[in-house]
Design a protein around this motif. Structure first.
Motif, PDB file in Angstrom:
ATOM      1  N   TRP A 147       0.826  -1.216   0.000  1.00  0.00           N
ATOM      2  CA  TRP A 147       0.000   0.000   0.000  1.00  0.00           C
ATOM      3  C   TRP A 147       0.856   1.260   0.000  1.00  0.00           C
ATOM      4  CZ3 TRP A 147      -5.332  -0.599   0.024  1.00  0.00           C
ATOM      5  CH2 TRP A 147      -5.786  -1.894   0.236  1.00  0.00           C
ATOM      6  N   SER A 148       0.278   2.305  -0.562  1.00  0.00           N
ATOM      7  CA  SER A 148       0.822   3.661  -0.513  1.00  0.00           C
ATOM      8  C   SER A 148      -0.095   4.504   0.355  1.00  0.00           C
ATOM      9  CB  SER A 148       0.830   4.282  -1.918  1.00  0.00           C
ATOM     10  OG  SER A 148       1.735   3.643  -2.761  1.00  0.00           O
ATOM     11  N   HIS A 149       0.394   5.676   0.726  1.00  0.00           N
ATOM     12  CA  HIS A 149      -0.414   6.664   1.428  1.00  0.00           C
ATOM     13  C   HIS A 149      -0.602   7.854   0.503  1.00  0.00           C
ATOM     14  CE1 HIS A 149       1.681   4.638   4.918  1.00  0.00           C
ATOM     15  NE2 HIS A 149       0.412   4.348   5.092  1.00  0.00           N
ATOM     16  N   LEU A 150      -1.825   8.331   0.393  1.00  0.00           N
ATOM     17  CA  LEU A 150      -2.167   9.484  -0.424  1.00  0.00           C
ATOM     18  C   LEU A 150      -2.602  10.605   0.508  1.00  0.00           C
ATOM     19  CD1 LEU A 150      -2.812  10.628  -3.337  1.00  0.00           C
ATOM     20  CD2 LEU A 150      -5.165   9.831  -2.910  1.00  0.00           C
ATOM     21  N   TYR A 210      -5.315   8.478   2.655  1.00  0.00           N
ATOM     22  CA  TYR A 210      -5.969   7.302   2.080  1.00  0.00           C
ATOM     23  C   TYR A 210      -4.917   6.230   1.884  1.00  0.00           C
ATOM     24  CZ  TYR A 210     -10.578   9.185   1.072  1.00  0.00           C
ATOM     25  OH  TYR A 210     -11.848   9.682   1.199  1.00  0.00           O
ATOM     26  N   ASP A 211      -5.295   4.997   2.176  1.00  0.00           N
ATOM     27  CA  ASP A 211      -4.471   3.845   1.854  1.00  0.00           C
ATOM     28  C   ASP A 211      -4.819   3.455   0.422  1.00  0.00           C
ATOM     29  OD1 ASP A 211      -3.234   3.627   4.380  1.00  0.00           O
ATOM     30  OD2 ASP A 211      -4.990   2.596   5.179  1.00  0.00           O
ATOM     31  N   ILE A 212      -3.801   3.450  -0.438  1.00  0.00           N
ATOM     32  CA  ILE A 212      -3.981   3.179  -1.866  1.00  0.00           C
ATOM     33  C   ILE A 212      -3.209   1.914  -2.233  1.00  0.00           C
ATOM     34  CG2 ILE A 212      -3.558   4.089  -4.200  1.00  0.00           C
ATOM     35  CD1 ILE A 212      -5.692   5.675  -2.656  1.00  0.00           C
ATOM     36  N   PRO A 213      -3.878   0.918  -2.823  1.00  0.00           N
ATOM     37  CA  PRO A 213      -3.168  -0.319  -3.175  1.00  0.00           C
ATOM     38  C   PRO A 213      -2.129  -0.086  -4.270  1.00  0.00           C
ATOM     39  CG  PRO A 213      -5.416  -0.368  -4.029  1.00  0.00           C
ATOM     40  CD  PRO A 213      -5.284   0.873  -3.206  1.00  0.00           C
ATOM     41  N   SER A 214      -1.111  -0.916  -4.256  1.00  0.00           N
ATOM     42  CA  SER A 214       0.015  -0.745  -5.182  1.00  0.00           C
ATOM     43  C   SER A 214      -0.419  -0.727  -6.641  1.00  0.00           C
ATOM     44  CB  SER A 214       1.065  -1.837  -4.968  1.00  0.00           C
ATOM     45  OG  SER A 214       0.509  -3.117  -5.187  1.00  0.00           O
ATOM     46  N   ASP A 215      -1.461  -1.465  -6.994  1.00  0.00           N
ATOM     47  CA  ASP A 215      -1.874  -1.482  -8.396  1.00  0.00           C
ATOM     48  C   ASP A 215      -2.585  -0.192  -8.819  1.00  0.00           C
ATOM     49  OD1 ASP A 215      -3.716  -2.706  -6.565  1.00  0.00           O
ATOM     50  OD2 ASP A 215      -4.917  -3.428  -8.239  1.00  0.00           O
TER      51      ASP A 215
END
Length: 90
Positions: free
Chosen positions: A17-20, A48-53
């Motif tokens: 996950w990334s953070h936005l 927001y937690d953003i999935p790697s894809d």
């Protein structure tokens, strides 16, 4: 509009996950996340937690890639940091 995303290096639920974040407002963050299709449950107090894809799509939509430390620095400087345990604004 200035939104930032860190690399997808955070593991969870069998994914990375990334953070936005926004360094302007939560309204801006929610609006941008909605354009990506992020569900409201992806909001975690100040990001927001953003999935790697979705990482490349977020960048293509205008999010600026930064390292995790830089992301936290910008969030804190903007006064939008909400440490765990503090009530989140929506």
């Amino acid at each position: 509009m200035t939104l930032y995303i860190d690399p997808p290096t955070w593991p969870g639920h069998g994914r990375m996950w990334s953070h936005l974040i926004s360094d302007v407002s939560f309204d801006e963050l929610h609006a941008f996340a909605a354009t990506l299709g992020a569900p409201p449950r992806g909001f975690d107090g100040d990001h927001y937690d953003i999935p790697s894809d979705w990482y490349e799509a977020a960048i293509a939509a205008g999010a600026i890639p930064v390292g995790s430390k830089e992301l936290l620095r910008r969030l804190t400087k903007a006064g939008l940091r909400r440490p765990k345990g503090r009530p989140a604004e929506s």
